[in-house]
Design a protein around this motif. Structure first.
Motif, PDB file in Angstrom:
ATOM      1  N   GLN A  10       8.398  -5.907   7.294  1.00 56.47           N
ATOM      2  CA  GLN A  10       7.179  -5.529   6.594  1.00 56.47           C
ATOM      3  C   GLN A  10       6.521  -4.361   7.321  1.00 56.47           C
ATOM      4  O   GLN A  10       6.460  -4.340   8.546  1.00 56.47           O
ATOM      5  CB  GLN A  10       6.207  -6.723   6.590  1.00 56.47           C
ATOM      6  CG  GLN A  10       6.578  -7.804   5.588  1.00 56.47           C
ATOM      7  CD  GLN A  10       6.529  -7.304   4.165  1.00 56.47           C
ATOM      8  OE1 GLN A  10       5.559  -6.693   3.749  1.00 56.47           O
ATOM      9  NE2 GLN A  10       7.605  -7.540   3.406  1.00 56.47           N
ATOM     10  N   MET A  13       0.222  -2.678   8.140  1.00 62.62           N
ATOM     11  CA  MET A  13      -0.817  -2.447   7.134  1.00 62.62           C
ATOM     12  C   MET A  13      -2.140  -2.091   7.815  1.00 62.62           C
ATOM     13  O   MET A  13      -3.210  -2.386   7.301  1.00 62.62           O
ATOM     14  CB  MET A  13      -1.009  -3.693   6.273  1.00 62.62           C
ATOM     15  CG  MET A  13       0.191  -4.002   5.406  1.00 62.62           C
ATOM     16  SD  MET A  13       0.448  -2.766   4.117  1.00 62.62           S
ATOM     17  CE  MET A  13       1.714  -3.541   3.145  1.00 62.62           C
ATOM     18  N   ALA A  18      -3.436   2.333   2.891  1.00 65.73           N
ATOM     19  CA  ALA A  18      -1.990   2.538   2.833  1.00 65.73           C
ATOM     20  C   ALA A  18      -1.337   1.822   1.657  1.00 65.73           C
ATOM     21  O   ALA A  18      -0.354   2.297   1.116  1.00 65.73           O
ATOM     22  CB  ALA A  18      -1.348   2.077   4.128  1.00 65.73           C
ATOM     23  N   ASP A  19      -1.895   0.687   1.265  1.00 66.40           N
ATOM     24  CA  ASP A  19      -1.183  -0.106   0.263  1.00 66.40           C
ATOM     25  C   ASP A  19      -1.445   0.374  -1.158  1.00 66.40           C
ATOM     26  O   ASP A  19      -0.958  -0.197  -2.096  1.00 66.40           O
ATOM     27  CB  ASP A  19      -1.551  -1.581   0.412  1.00 66.40           C
ATOM     28  CG  ASP A  19      -3.047  -1.780   0.397  1.00 66.40           C
ATOM     29  OD1 ASP A  19      -3.480  -2.904   0.154  1.00 66.40           O
ATOM     30  OD2 ASP A  19      -3.790  -0.783   0.618  1.00 66.40           O
ATOM     31  N   THR A  20      -2.241   1.426  -1.310  1.00 67.55           N
ATOM     32  CA  THR A  20      -2.555   1.822  -2.675  1.00 67.55           C
ATOM     33  C   THR A  20      -1.872   3.116  -3.095  1.00 67.55           C
ATOM     34  O   THR A  20      -1.824   3.424  -4.268  1.00 67.55           O
ATOM     35  CB  THR A  20      -4.077   2.039  -2.833  1.00 67.55           C
ATOM     36  OG1 THR A  20      -4.465   3.023  -1.875  1.00 67.55           O
ATOM     37  CG2 THR A  20      -4.830   0.758  -2.602  1.00 67.55           C
ATOM     38  N   LEU A  22       1.529   5.368  -1.932  1.00 67.70           N
ATOM     39  CA  LEU A  22       2.968   5.219  -2.215  1.00 67.70           C
ATOM     40  C   LEU A  22       3.400   3.848  -1.725  1.00 67.70           C
ATOM     41  O   LEU A  22       3.186   3.499  -0.564  1.00 67.70           O
ATOM     42  CB  LEU A  22       3.779   6.294  -1.491  1.00 67.70           C
ATOM     43  CG  LEU A  22       5.303   6.145  -1.677  1.00 67.70           C
ATOM     44  CD1 LEU A  22       5.728   6.609  -3.064  1.00 67.70           C
ATOM     45  CD2 LEU A  22       6.079   6.883  -0.616  1.00 67.70           C
ATOM     46  N   VAL A  23       3.998   3.097  -2.620  1.00 61.19           N
ATOM     47  CA  VAL A  23       4.471   1.762  -2.250  1.00 61.19           C
ATOM     48  C   VAL A  23       5.946   1.650  -2.615  1.00 61.19           C
ATOM     49  O   VAL A  23       6.327   1.860  -3.767  1.00 61.19           O
ATOM     50  CB  VAL A  23       3.662   0.658  -2.974  1.00 61.19           C
ATOM     51  CG1 VAL A  23       4.160  -0.713  -2.542  1.00 61.19           C
ATOM     52  CG2 VAL A  23       2.175   0.813  -2.681  1.00 61.19           C
ATOM     53  N   GLU A  25       8.846  -1.042  -2.709  1.00 54.17           N
ATOM     54  CA  GLU A  25       8.934  -2.504  -2.686  1.00 54.17           C
ATOM     55  C   GLU A  25      10.368  -2.965  -2.857  1.00 54.17           C
ATOM     56  O   GLU A  25      10.962  -2.770  -3.922  1.00 54.17           O
ATOM     57  CB  GLU A  25       8.089  -3.090  -3.827  1.00 54.17           C
ATOM     58  CG  GLU A  25       6.696  -3.516  -3.400  1.00 54.17           C
ATOM     59  CD  GLU A  25       5.911  -4.018  -4.587  1.00 54.17           C
ATOM     60  OE1 GLU A  25       5.526  -5.181  -4.578  1.00 54.17           O
ATOM     61  OE2 GLU A  25       5.718  -3.232  -5.538  1.00 54.17           O
ATOM     62  N   ASP A  46      10.961  -1.991   2.344  1.00 52.02           N
ATOM     63  CA  ASP A  46       9.544  -2.100   2.016  1.00 52.02           C
ATOM     64  C   ASP A  46       8.791  -1.117   2.887  1.00 52.02           C
ATOM     65  O   ASP A  46       8.931  -1.138   4.108  1.00 52.02           O
ATOM     66  CB  ASP A  46       9.034  -3.513   2.326  1.00 52.02           C
ATOM     67  CG  ASP A  46       9.561  -4.517   1.321  1.00 52.02           C
ATOM     68  OD1 ASP A  46       9.060  -4.528   0.194  1.00 52.02           O
ATOM     69  OD2 ASP A  46      10.504  -5.264   1.668  1.00 52.02           O
ATOM     70  N   THR A  48       5.053   1.585   2.904  1.00 51.74           N
ATOM     71  CA  THR A  48       3.950   2.251   2.209  1.00 51.74           C
ATOM     72  C   THR A  48       3.592   3.513   2.966  1.00 51.74           C
ATOM     73  O   THR A  48       3.833   3.622   4.168  1.00 51.74           O
ATOM     74  CB  THR A  48       2.682   1.369   2.139  1.00 51.74           C
ATOM     75  OG1 THR A  48       2.255   1.137   3.481  1.00 51.74           O
ATOM     76  CG2 THR A  48       2.941   0.070   1.436  1.00 51.74           C
ATOM     77  N   GLY A  50       0.218   6.142   3.257  1.00 55.14           N
ATOM     78  CA  GLY A  50      -1.177   6.324   2.860  1.00 55.14           C
ATOM     79  C   GLY A  50      -1.425   7.713   2.294  1.00 55.14           C
ATOM     80  O   GLY A  50      -0.606   8.615   2.436  1.00 55.14           O
ATOM     81  N   THR A  84       6.205   2.877  -6.423  1.00 55.91           N
ATOM     82  CA  THR A  84       5.041   3.293  -7.211  1.00 55.91           C
ATOM     83  C   THR A  84       4.211   4.292  -6.427  1.00 55.91           C
ATOM     84  O   THR A  84       4.108   4.223  -5.203  1.00 55.91           O
ATOM     85  CB  THR A  84       4.135   2.101  -7.589  1.00 55.91           C
ATOM     86  OG1 THR A  84       3.740   1.441  -6.388  1.00 55.91           O
ATOM     87  CG2 THR A  84       4.827   1.123  -8.507  1.00 55.91           C
TER      88      THR A  84
END
Lengths: 275, 279
Positions: A10, A13, A18-20, A22-23, A25, A46, A48, A50, A84
């Motif tokens: 993982q 975070m 950061a999680d909003t 580029l993600v 998954e 996985d 992310t 920012g 995403t």
């Protein structure tokens, strides 16, 4: 300094936004081998990035790091998993994720100016002619290529070519800048110069960057986080290294810094484990 | 005064010296030596076959009229070599341009589409090895006249190399270029115009240069068969009059013209592609 001692799958975070942005998954990429069996390149990634974060992905050649950035660019499709950007799934290439290519990918029949102009014309279709010319000139200036603006790529050195590549990518004002081993083809004297130049540009214009590299010093010098990948097949993220070194960074100061060497040794130890 | 004189002599000497150095440079000397060798060989053969073969010197003397007056008109069938050359060039240019107009789009099509390649490639493979002269009787049967038939043969001749090279260029556009276009979200038709065709231009020009070279070879043979005005018929006519000297002149004229044609296309390639052409 926050070095995660345990290999983690993982991502960290610790950056709030950061999680909003580029993600990535659970991205898996497999190729069909000629005998019909599957060759798994990426085994569940996985990650992310920012909105203003500079993230490098490092690993041995063949570990699938280029495949990963190509999936983010939309040039390849993941076998499973999802990528995403600002909540929207990435399914095809798009100018908001402009790439700087390892081999420069300049069109040899166009001058420096025309190469950048081609990209600007394509992305800013609704802008006026004057605005577009302004954007082109601004970015030629940004990478100090004004004197060479009307030269053809075959008249430029490798370092100059990649400056065009960087200028072209930045001129399209991407939300996420993708750098696929951008300094890999440059000689040892040109490389640090261009690294510094790109970093200075980024310092003035913070944005999301995802960079692929196999150079530990480059990764640490430039990034906020260094993502270290295990060897393929079925490569995964082995460890994520936070780089809390203050910015703006200076290569000479870093050489004196104990913290830098600890990070560097840690990264090298990781990579040596996977030799 | 003596100073001036000595200066002048020095200048003259250095100029002569410069000229001498230019001539003795290997890239001037060796080509000249090569031609000298060919002329020597011709001379030796001419000495053994004196009844038919002129020596280079005799040939030069006999051809002097042709060389000095390339554009004379002394009657309907008696034209200077320049006119004959222009007539041949006209046929080649028309046939070649028509060929290029057809070949480049066909090449692009089969380079892009595997289906088109499957449909058209066998035709090319079967027709390409056929000597273009074989098309002459067919052309005569269609057009019933020498002039369009000659142009038709040149047209056919010009097709194959251009089609094959264009298709190869289109199929081998570096992936990087296309990926740049894709990342920029360029529509397909625009990628074709802005990336695929410019990237294929060096290949297209290679094809055109090969085609034009063959067309220039073939026109001479075609004119030998069809007669009329042209450098090919000139060769045949002069042989029938046992003027071998004129045939030698024709060899040089045809060769130099071919060279100039290729050079012109190479220049055009440099201008169009913005990259130096390989010769």
């Amino acid at each position: 300094m926050t070095i995660s001692k345990q290999p983690v799958s993982q991502p960290n975070m610790n950056l709030g936004h950061a999680d909003t942005f580029l993600v990535i998954e659970n991205v898996v990429k497999a190729f069909q081998k000629p005998d019909g069996s599957q060759f798994i390149v990426l085994g569940g990634i996985d990650l992310t990035v920012g909105e203003q974060e500079y993230v490098s992905v490092i690993g041995h050649s063949g570990c699938g790091k280029s495949t990963l950035i190509r999936i983010v660019a939309g040039l390849e499709k993941p076998t499973s998993g999802l990528v995403t950007l600002e909540g929207k799934a990435i399914r095809k290439p798009g100018a908001e994720r402009m790439m700087v290519f390892q081999g420069y990918a300049l069109l040899p029949w166009l001058t420096v100016r025309e190469n950048i102009r081609l990209a600007v014309d394509e992305v800013f279709k609704n802008a006026s002619r004057a605005e577009r010319i302004g954007i082109v000139n601004e970015h030629i200036e940004m990478v100090n290529l004004t004197a060479a603006a009307d030269k053809y790529p075959h008249e430029l050195s490798g370092g100059m070519k990649q400056r065009v590549g960087v200028a072209r990518a930045l001129a399209t004002r991407p939300k996420l800048l993708l750098l696929d081993e951008p300094f890999g083809a440059l000689d040892a004297l040109t490389r640090p110069k261009l690294q510094q130049q790109v970093l200075d540009i980024w310092d003035n214009h913070r944005q999301a960057v995802m960079m692929i590299t196999h150079d530990v010093d480059e990764a640490i010098f430039m990034s906020d986080r260094v993502v270290m990948m295990t060897n393929g097949p079925e490569a995964t993220i082995g460890e994520v290294l936070d780089i809390p070194l203050p910015r703006p960074r200076d290569r000479h100061d870093l050489r004196e810094s104990k913290e830098y060497y600890e990070l560097r040794n840690h990264a090298l130890d990781f990579l040596e484990r996977y030799q | 005064m003596t100073l001036l004189l000595s200066l002048a002599v020095n200048a003259k000497n250095s100029l002569l010296g410069q000229l001498r150095r230019q001539i003795f440079r290997p890239n001037v000397m060796l080509p000249m030596a090569g031609f000298a060798g060919v002329i020597a060989l011709w001379w030796v053969i001419a000495l053994f076959r004196q009844e038919m073969m002129p020596t280079p010197l005799e040939a030069l003397v006999k051809n002097l009229d042709f060389i000095i007056h390339p554009f004379y008109r002394r009657g309907p069938g008696d034209l200077g070599l320049g006119w004959l050359l222009l007539a041949s060039l006209r046929r080649v240019c028309i046939g070649f341009l028509l060929g290029a107009i057809v070949a480049i789009p066909v090449g692009v099509l089969i380079g892009l589409s595997h289906a088109a390649w499957l449909a058209i490639n066998p035709i090319i493979q079967v027709f390409k090895p056929v000597s273009p002269l074989v098309w002459l009787p067919i052309a005569l049967a269609i057009f019933n006249s020498a002039e369009p038939s000659a142009i038709f043969v040149i047209f056919i001749t010009s097709l194959w190399s251009t089609i094959i090279n264009t298709a190869e260029g289109v199929a081998n556009v570096p992936k990087d270029y296309l990926e740049v276009a894709e990342v920029l979200e360029m529509p397909r038709w625009k990628q074709l115009l802005k990336v695929v065709i410019p990237a294929s231009l060096p290949y297209i020009f290679t094809g055109l240069r090969i085609s034009l070279g063959i067309a220039w070879l073939v026109i001479v043979a075609v004119e030998m068969l069809t007669g009329g005005i042209g450098i090919g018929f000139f060769v045949w006519d002069e042989w029938n009059r046992l003027n071998v000297s004129s045939v030698f002149l024709a060899v040089f004229v045809i060769g130099l013209t071919g060279l100039i044609l290729d050079y012109a296309l190479a220049k055009l390639q440099t201008v169009v592609t913005h990259r130096p052409a390989r010769s």
